[in-house]
Design a protein around this motif. Structure first.
Motif, PDB file in Angstrom:
ATOM      1  N   UNK A  89       0.598  -1.137  -0.069  1.00  0.00           N
ATOM      2  CA  UNK A  89       0.197   0.254  -0.107  1.00  0.00           C
ATOM      3  C   UNK A  89       0.991   0.679  -0.113  1.00  0.00           C
ATOM      4  N   UNK A  90       2.148   1.541   0.835  1.00  0.00           N
ATOM      5  CA  UNK A  90       3.220   2.620   0.770  1.00  0.00           C
ATOM      6  C   UNK A  90       3.391   2.493  -0.960  1.00  0.00           C
ATOM      7  N   UNK A  91       3.603   1.805  -1.644  1.00  0.00           N
ATOM      8  CA  UNK A  91       3.746   1.535  -2.645  1.00  0.00           C
ATOM      9  C   UNK A  91       3.117   2.225  -3.510  1.00  0.00           C
ATOM     10  N   UNK A  92       1.758   1.798  -3.085  1.00  0.00           N
ATOM     11  CA  UNK A  92       0.571   2.492  -4.456  1.00  0.00           C
ATOM     12  C   UNK A  92       0.499   4.132  -3.967  1.00  0.00           C
ATOM     13  N   UNK A  93       1.419   3.991  -3.048  1.00  0.00           N
ATOM     14  CA  UNK A  93       0.410   5.348  -2.380  1.00  0.00           C
ATOM     15  C   UNK A  93       1.704   6.396  -3.075  1.00  0.00           C
ATOM     16  N   UNK A  94       2.965   5.919  -3.260  1.00  0.00           N
ATOM     17  CA  UNK A  94       4.099   6.767  -3.829  1.00  0.00           C
ATOM     18  C   UNK A  94       3.641   6.807  -5.235  1.00  0.00           C
ATOM     19  N   UNK A  95       3.160   6.347  -6.020  1.00  0.00           N
ATOM     20  CA  UNK A  95       2.596   5.550  -7.845  1.00  0.00           C
ATOM     21  C   UNK A  95       1.663   6.779  -7.288  1.00  0.00           C
ATOM     22  N   UNK A  96       0.907   6.757  -6.859  1.00  0.00           N
ATOM     23  CA  UNK A  96      -0.250   7.708  -6.916  1.00  0.00           C
ATOM     24  C   UNK A  96      -0.219   9.880  -7.250  1.00  0.00           C
ATOM     25  N   UNK A  97       0.644   9.335  -5.436  1.00  0.00           N
ATOM     26  CA  UNK A  97       1.148  10.967  -5.682  1.00  0.00           C
ATOM     27  C   UNK A  97       2.383  11.256  -6.235  1.00  0.00           C
ATOM     28  N   UNK A  98       3.319  10.235  -7.311  1.00  0.00           N
ATOM     29  CA  UNK A  98       3.932  10.932  -8.131  1.00  0.00           C
ATOM     30  C   UNK A  98       3.198  11.320  -9.060  1.00  0.00           C
ATOM     31  N   UNK A  99       1.910  10.224  -9.547  1.00  0.00           N
ATOM     32  CA  UNK A  99       1.241  10.666 -11.010  1.00  0.00           C
ATOM     33  C   UNK A  99       0.298  11.663 -10.389  1.00  0.00           C
ATOM     34  N   UNK A 100       0.410  12.281  -9.622  1.00  0.00           N
ATOM     35  CA  UNK A 100      -1.054  13.419  -8.760  1.00  0.00           C
ATOM     36  C   UNK A 100      -0.067  14.679  -9.121  1.00  0.00           C
ATOM     37  N   UNK A 101       1.051  14.400  -8.893  1.00  0.00           N
ATOM     38  CA  UNK A 101       2.589  15.760  -8.967  1.00  0.00           C
ATOM     39  C   UNK A 101       2.628  16.011 -10.139  1.00  0.00           C
ATOM     40  N   UNK A 102       2.441  15.375 -11.078  1.00  0.00           N
ATOM     41  CA  UNK A 102       3.569  15.608 -12.115  1.00  0.00           C
ATOM     42  C   UNK A 102       1.861  15.699 -13.215  1.00  0.00           C
ATOM     43  N   UNK A 103       0.530  14.983 -12.893  1.00  0.00           N
ATOM     44  CA  UNK A 103       0.109  15.741 -13.561  1.00  0.00           C
ATOM     45  C   UNK A 103      -0.299  17.519 -13.132  1.00  0.00           C
ATOM     46  N   UNK A 104       0.080  18.010 -11.762  1.00  0.00           N
ATOM     47  CA  UNK A 104      -0.249  19.785 -11.604  1.00  0.00           C
ATOM     48  C   UNK A 104       1.223  20.510 -12.790  1.00  0.00           C
TER      49      UNK A 104
END
Length: 888
Positions: A552-567
């Motif tokens: 779940x930590x790795x999935x959270x990191x993946x989602x966080x990277x996507x959100x950050x780059x989409x900004x």
């Protein structure tokens, strides 16, 4: 003597025969039915006896209730006359009482006591001693008289022993007259004596034909009083039929049992038993006979099945022969002119399955023009003679080529007498032509097959991929997730939705929207592993299927990277486009049969939670979230059921003038009378009701019930000048809002619609503006609710011009301790007064709030300092007792 016996296997065979089993079951059913029928017969007997007693009791109760109420209703008319003519004298009193009572024998006399001293009497003869009686000084009558004055309601006492002899019921009515300043004052009492014996006789209690014994309890109209004043007290202990006699100021309990007591034995008990016995024989004997016949039938069925199997084998052989021979079968009904072809016939004539081919012309139009005349002549010759049909002809296919067909057939009649001609067709083109065509066809077929294979591969790829981004599409995702036999299945799924994409698409055009989708696809692919796949499953929706196990930590990191780059801003034609993403994450549960489809659903639920929590974030699906969804679904089902059962009702919170503390209105608040959870406030159900789009329906229900309650208040003399009801945005946008109000009784100037300030008033919505004007024309005022928490501006207030402005409780609560908050509230009051808008403060919790708001110039007050929201009945009692003045 030799005793026959059966071996164990033979006995088992006999007991297992269907006929023996059926007889055993029938016998058991007959015995059970007999027991059940006798119990039902006893129950019907008891119910019939209680129904007969209930019918007799109902007649007596209705007569008794009607007589006592009609007598007291006549006295109410006399009270109404005295209330309008407080200076009435003995002559007028006697004349009016005589006209009202007429020849009513049950009312012995009527006395009026202005100032609680009897001075008026009808009839005077025989009642002269009562003149001058002061209720306040008479020990026997002072308590009942003062109770009638104190409650303001009629008080019925009795039965009591009368000085004139006999017994009677005494009804005492307080009389109030209106002062010049609008208040009420006590004029006195009007008392009426109803003769007990006449009342009982006229109500049928002494009827010699009455088949029941009756007892009545509840002296002085108090149902809680178990004292029996008519009949035997033992009746109440003998499982009686009990009812209540409703009186204007209380009720009596009346009960009845049959004369002679209850009987538990029906008269037809032996008749029922004989009928059951006869019925059992009528069932068992035919079953025994039918069982023997059934055994024989089973033997015959076995033989028929053997023959049917043989017929099926022959039918399969015939079908195989037809398939291998490539022969087409046709049938033409000569009576209905309906032509029937099998699929092989359509293939021979090159007619697609979807084309109409049920008429004679469907065949004749396919014939070669040079062969048509001869082929039709041979066909009709066979029909006319009823003989065999033989013919050979050419047909022209849709591609222009020619095919030789041989046809044979015969005319016959079916079992219903209809004439048919049935036959077969097959291809009989010459061997040379066939070989030449086959060689050419083979060469063409190889080229065509390669083209078709390439086209098929391209079509398959196109059907599984998005043409804009090149990503797999929803169909591809469904195949991957639903294929349980796949070697590798996703371990987690990220459902991604672009935030503000619609805004970019609407303002900059579809080209900009397509560019953003391509950019989003590149970002997602850049952040996924080699085995993962990214798919576009909707307009602005994507999924990432994670194939390798991730925490779940790795999935959270993946989602966080996507959100950050989409900004990061995306340039497009001199514009910098910004958008974000909301992500729902679900992990696979391989224990579930449909875990792939379940994972899609779970990720979608998590995405919904992420968007509802403010967007531009990610959420994991969890059991807690699932339980919440299930709970919301249950609440949604309960809301829809509650609307059908009319469980939504209004509670009312009074509004007071800030200076005089008079009630100047009430606000109708929606409550849900849940059958299991009690009365629920809107914070429990309003959000889900809004998602179900039933808030306008709840608004209308509350409005209708509130208007009905207002009519009830007016009927009982409770004057409340104004009724405020909340109106949702859904109803304001409804073009049929006014037509929905046409059937309601709304007096102009008495109803206000409260509009939440959170509805953006600065939007130029023509439907809302038109509805506002129509509401004003109908005499319905507009109020702004929760002012100070939404988006309303001074311009929107001027444009809307509401009648009242309600300051939100969040601004009112801190004014006791905060000088700045007090100045803010004062500014709002000044704005309202400068625009000619009345200001209402809600959330007034203490008398210190009351004093501050009054000094600030607030017009109306509403809050728990005076009263909490209450039901209509509680409001009536609240107003009558003027409880808020005791608090003030």
């Amino acid at each position: 003597m030799r005793i026959p016996f059966f071996s164990r296997s033979e006995a088992g065979f006999i007991l297992s025969r269907p006929s023996v089993i059926a007889v055993g079951i029938a016998l058991a059913v007959t015995v059970v039915t007999g027991i059940f029928a006798e119990e039902q017969n006893r129950a019907v007997h008891r119910q019939s006896a209680r129904a007969a007693v209930s019918e007799q009791l109902g007649l007596v109760r209705a007569r008794l209730e009607g007589n006592i109420n009609s007598n007291l209703q006549l006295i109410r008319g006399l009270v109404a006359v005295i209330a309008t003519q407080p200076d009435i004298d003995q002559e007028q009193f006697g004349r009016i009482a005589g006209n009202l009572l007429g020849n009513q024998p049950q009312v012995r006399n009527v006395a009026a006591a202005p100032g609680l001293v009897v001075s008026l009497m009808y009839p005077i003869e025989g009642n002269e001693k009562a003149i001058g009686l002061d209720y306040r000084k008479n020990d026997q009558q002072r308590e009942a008289a003062l109770r009638a004055v104190g409650t303001g309601q009629m008080v019925l006492a009795g039965p009591v022993d009368l000085l004139q002899g006999g017994q009677g019921f005494i009804g005492r009515f307080p009389v109030f007259v209106e002062n010049p300043d609008g208040t009420d004052r006590l004029w006195g009492l009007v008392s009426a004596v109803v003769d007990v014996e006449r009342l009982y006789a006229d109500s049928g209690l002494y009827d010699p034909n009455l088949s029941v014994d009756i007892a009545i309890s509840g002296r002085d109209a108090a149902a809680s009083d178990t004292t029996v004043f008519f009949g035997r007290p033992e009746i109440f202990a003998d499982d009686p039929v009990v009812s209540e006699v409703s009186l204007p100021a209380g009720r009596w309990r009346i009960s009845a049992v049959p004369r002679g007591g209850w009987s538990d034995m029906p008269e037809n008990v032996w008749v029922v038993r004989l009928v059951i016995l006869a019925g059992g024989l009528l069932v068992i004997v035919p079953i025994l006979i039918a069982g023997q016949l059934y055994d024989q039938r089973r033997t015959h069925i076995k033989e028929m099945r053997l023959r049917q199997d043989e017929m099926e084998r022959l039918s399969q052989r015939l079908k195989l022969a037809l398939d291998t021979s490539k022969i087409g079968i046709w049938e033409f009904n000569l009576d209905t002119n309906v032509l029937t072809w099998d699929s092989r016939m359509r293939e021979l004539y090159d007619i697609p399955e979807s084309a109409e081919a049920s008429q004679y012309r469907s065949w004749s139009e396919c014939l070669h023009p040079d062969d048509r005349e001869q082929a039709e002549r041979e066909y009709w010759a066979a029909v006319e003679t009823g003989g065999m049909y033989h013919s050979e002809f050419r047909v022209i296919l849709t591609d222009g080529s020619i095919r030789w067909i041989r046809a044979i057939g015969a005319v016959h009649n079916d079992v219903r007498g209809q004439r048919y001609i049935v036959g077969v067709n097959w291809d009989v083109s010459s061997d040379i032509q066939l070989k030449t065509r086959l060689m050419t066809a083979k060469q063409n077929a190889e080229v065509r097959n390669r083209e078709l294979e390439d086209a098929r591969s391209q079509m398959e790829h196109n059907s599984l991929h998005d043409s804009l981004t090149g990503l797999p599409n929803r169909r591809f995702v469904d195949q991957q997730l639903l294929d349980r036999g796949a070697e590798k299945a996703p371990t987690a799924l990220l459902h991604i939705d672009l935030d503000r994409f619609k805004h970019i698409n609407d303002t900059l055009g579809h080209a900009a929207g397509d560019a953003m989708l391509v950019h989003a696809a590149s970002v997602l692919k850049a952040n996924t592993g080699a085995d993962d796949f990214v798919a576009r499953i909707g307009g602005d929706e994507f999924v990432i299927a994670v194939m390798e196990p991730m925490s779940q930590c790795d999935l959270s990191a993946l989602a966080g990277r996507i959100i950050e780059e989409m900004r990061h801003p995306v340039p497009f034609e001199n514009h910098e486009c910004r958008f974000g993403v909301s992500i729902g994450i679900a992990k696979a549960d391989r224990c579930l049969e449909d875990f792939g489809q379940r994972m899609l659903i779970d990720a979608d639920i998590a995405l919904y939670r992420a968007k509802s929590n403010g967007r531009n974030r990610f959420e994991f699906f969890s059991d807690t979230l699932k339980a919440e969804i299930v709970r919301n679904k249950q609440v949604a089902d309960d809301i829809l059921s509650g609307l059908e059962r009319q469980e939504f009702l209004p509670y009312f919170q009074p509004q007071f003038d800030a200076r005089t503390l008079k009630i100047v209105g009430v606000e109708a608040l929606a409550r849900w009378a849940h059958p299991d959870k009690g009365v629920l406030t809107p914070d429990v159900f309003l959000k889900i009701a809004d998602e179900l789009n039933v808030v306008p329906l709840i608004d209308r229900t509350i409005l209708e019930q509130a208007l009905w309650q207002k009519m009830r208040w007016d009927a009982v003399g409770i004057s409340i000048p104004r009724l405020s009801v909340n109106v949702s945005a859904g109803r304001l946008h409804d073009t049929d809002l006014m037509s929905s109000l046409d059937g309601l009784s709304i007096e102009p100037g008495t109803v206000s619609f409260e509009l939440l300030e959170s509805i953006f008033l600065d939007e130029g919505d023509e439907t809302i503006t038109a509805n506002f004007e129509r509401l004003r024309d109908k005499g319905i005022d507009i109020e702004i609710d929760d002012f100070g928490t939404g988006y309303a501006s001074i311009v929107s207030l001027i444009h809307l011009n509401p009648a009242r402005l309600k300051i939100d409780r969040q601004l009112i609560t801190p004014i006791v301790h905060s000088e700045s908050q007090r100045r803010l509230v004062a500014s709002i009051i000044d704005i309202g007064q400068s625009l000619g808008i009345k200001v209402v403060a809600e959330g007034v919790e203490t008398m210190e709030h009351v004093a501050i708001l009054r000094d600030l110039g607030c017009d109306k007050l509403q809050g728990y300092a005076f009263a909490a929201p209450m039901s209509s009945a509680e409001l009536i009692q609240f107003v009558r007792e003027e409880r808020w003045r005791k608090v003030a």
